[in-house]
Design an enzyme around this catalytic site. Structure first.
Site, mmCIF file in Angstrom:
data_model
loop_
_atom_site.group_PDB
_atom_site.id
_atom_site.type_symbol
_atom_site.label_atom_id
_atom_site.label_comp_id
_atom_site.label_asym_id
_atom_site.label_seq_id
_atom_site.Cartn_x
_atom_site.Cartn_y
_atom_site.Cartn_z
ATOM 1 N N TYR A 39 -2.304 -0.931 10.377
ATOM 2 C CA TYR A 39 -2.276 -1.034 8.941
ATOM 3 C C TYR A 39 -0.994 -0.463 8.434
ATOM 4 C CZ TYR A 39 -3.794 -1.081 3.882
ATOM 5 O OH TYR A 39 -3.994 -1.321 2.548
ATOM 6 N N SER A 61 0.757 -1.354 0.081
ATOM 7 C CA SER A 61 -0.193 0.111 0.053
ATOM 8 C C SER A 61 0.735 1.301 0.185
ATOM 9 C CB SER A 61 -0.928 -0.010 1.156
ATOM 10 O OG SER A 61 -1.448 1.245 1.490
#
Length: 257
Positions: free
Chosen positions: A161, A147
């Site tokens: 995350y 990501s």
């Protein structure tokens, strides 16, 4: 090898973890289109089998499997089943991931463990198990879905995350370094917000969406098909001399932030 064969995956087997999710479904179908047989695995065996049936309907071999990929014994059993069924595993895509949105000062220990377990530990477990299948053959492609948040923080509850995806980048580089001698290429694809999965809830928030678009130079969020080219590239002979790289598929976000 001719130019037309650079991106072909005929006769290869791809194991896609989380392959029935929004992004995973697109990648599964995309690799199948380029010739790969597909094994789809994740917690929901029913969803995995439904997608496998659809892929079989397109003329490719496909297998749907249920496994908790944070549990080493289940991962090893699942990988053995795929290898026995197809005779080999040529490609692994780790497409699993979760996000628990909570401010850092309120983040629960069990939630932090869960996010790192799904986003990072599972990628290690699946890569290790598949690596043991690939190493004797001295051939393989491993792709982790990372990501932009592996590189950039964000002003909201992303502590688990971001930490997990940053770790996933280093897992990618370390495995690439250790396994290059076995001709196993390990790379990662790092998307920005895509119109799929958990990101959909953020995108439907008008204020968040407008702020998001202002940060993306190309002026739109990603669509799942935008990731297929990168996945096929990293899976195919076209990327044989590329390993340990993080490809940001982000509309230019990391170019200017």
């Amino acid at each position: 090898m001719g130019y037309e064969e650079l991106f072909r995956l005929d006769g290869q087997t791809a194991l896609i973890i989380g392959g029935y999710g929004g992004i995973g479904t697109e990648l599964s179908k995309g690799l199948a289109h380029y010739g790969a047989n597909i094994a789809v695995a994740g917690r929901d065996g029913r969803k995995a089998e439904v997608l496998a049936q659809a892929i079989r309907g397109s003329g490719r071999q496909a297998l749907g499997l249920q496994a908790d990929v944070t549990a080493g014994d289940q991962v090893r059993q699942m990988v053995q089943e795929v290898a026995s069924h197809f005779g080999q595993i040529d490609i692994l895509i780790n497409c699993q991931g979760i996000q628990i949105d909570t401010p850092a000062e309120q983040y629960r220990e069990e939630d932090f463990d869960r996010v790192l377990g799904v986003n990072l530990k599972s990628a290690f477990l699946t890569s290790q198990a598949v690596g043991k299948v690939m190493i004797p053959r001295k051939k393989g492609k491993i792709i982790n879905i990372s990501s932009v948040r592996s590189l950039l923080g964000i002003r909201s509850g992303y502590i688990g995350y971001c930490t997990s995806k940053g770790g996933l980048n280093m897992l990618t580089k370390q495995l690439a370094s250790e396994w290059a001698k076995y001709r196993i290429n390990v790379n990662a694809i790092a998307p920005t917000f895509f119109r799929a999965g958990q990101a959909t809830a953020y995108i439907t928030n008008k204020q968040f969406y407008e702020t998001l678009l202002n940060r993306i130079p190309l002026g739109r969020v990603g669509e799942t098909i935008d990731l297929v080219g990168a996945a096929v590239f990293f899976s195919s002979p076209a990327s044989d001399f590329i390993t340990g790289q993080i490809l940001f598929v982000d509309g230019g976000v990391t170019a200017c932030q």
